[in-house]
Scaffold this motif. Structure first.
Motif, PDB file in Angstrom:
ATOM      1  N   SER A  89      18.656  -2.216  45.702  1.00  0.00           N
ATOM      2  CA  SER A  89      17.757  -1.192  45.173  1.00  0.00           C
ATOM      3  C   SER A  89      16.311  -1.521  45.516  1.00  0.00           C
ATOM      4  O   SER A  89      15.989  -2.654  45.908  1.00  0.00           O
TER       5      SER A  89
ATOM      6  N   GLU B  16      14.410   3.825  47.810  1.00  0.00           N
ATOM      7  CA  GLU B  16      15.152   3.802  46.536  1.00  0.00           C
ATOM      8  C   GLU B  16      16.330   2.835  46.601  1.00  0.00           C
ATOM      9  O   GLU B  16      16.582   2.067  45.678  1.00  0.00           O
ATOM     10  N   THR B  17      17.064   2.855  47.713  1.00  0.00           N
ATOM     11  CA  THR B  17      18.133   1.895  47.990  1.00  0.00           C
ATOM     12  C   THR B  17      18.148   1.635  49.485  1.00  0.00           C
ATOM     13  O   THR B  17      17.548   2.385  50.263  1.00  0.00           O
TER      14      THR B  17
END
Length: 193
Positions: free
Chosen positions: A54, A126-127
């Protein structure tokens, strides 16, 4: 595919030729013959690794010692990371220097990291899914590392300290000078913070 030298000795950036149309895209992500010709040496990759992380996850800076040292070819399958390498080879012209670059699913760049460099990355999206090929098998007893925020190296990770997620193990890694590789002249090169 385009393969270019970086400022770090033996480190190369690989950019594939991407063919896009209404269906999506196609690219050759690796070709042993082209790769070997471009870097001027043969590398036999024996292990592939993949991780999912993440935003703010920082993994590194890691390396393998001695006969278990690993060369790596790294890339991002989804998302975006800031990749970082530090030259630990005492006989290298770029000893003690570091290189950072963004690798992403969008730019499709890969970084070839020769043996003798520490490696790490932080997730900027975000990831991210991170993939890498290694030319030697992982050996737990040979693993080593450098503290990610060592002031003698001075890597700008592009995120604030409070945004980072770092394993307890990585937070206990030693500074570069404690590896027994450190040279006092590095303080002049990087500044002593």
């Amino acid at each position: 595919m385009t393969i270019e030298k970086t400022p770090l000795e033996g480190c190369f950036v690989i950019e594939p030729n991407v063919f896009q149309d209404e269906r999506g895209y196609f690219m050759e992500s690796f070709n042993t013959k082209k790769f070997t010709q471009a870097i001027g040496q043969e590398v036999a990759f024996v292990q592939d690794n993949q991780s999912f992380s993440s935003r703010g996850v920082l993994r590194g800076l890691h390396f393998q010692r001695g006969k278990y040292a690993q060369a790596k070819l790294v890339r991002v399958l989804s998302g975006k990371v800031l990749d970082a390498v530090v030259d630990l080879r005492k006989d290298s012209k770029t000893f003690g220097e570091h290189l950072t670059m963004e690798l992403s699913a969008e730019n499709k760049k890969q970084l070839y990291i020769p043996r003798g460099l520490a490696h790490g990355f932080v997730v900027l999206s975000e990831t991210a899914e991170f993939f890498y090929k290694c030319d030697n098998y992982y050996h737990k007893a040979a693993e080593g590392g450098i503290l990610y925020n060592d002031p003698s190296i001075g890597i700008d990770w592009q995120l604030k300290k409070e945004e980072l997620t770092i394993s307890a193990k990585d937070l206990e890694l030693p500074e570069f000078q404690k590896l027994g590789l450190y040279h006092p002249e590095l303080e002049n090169r990087h500044g002593n913070h």
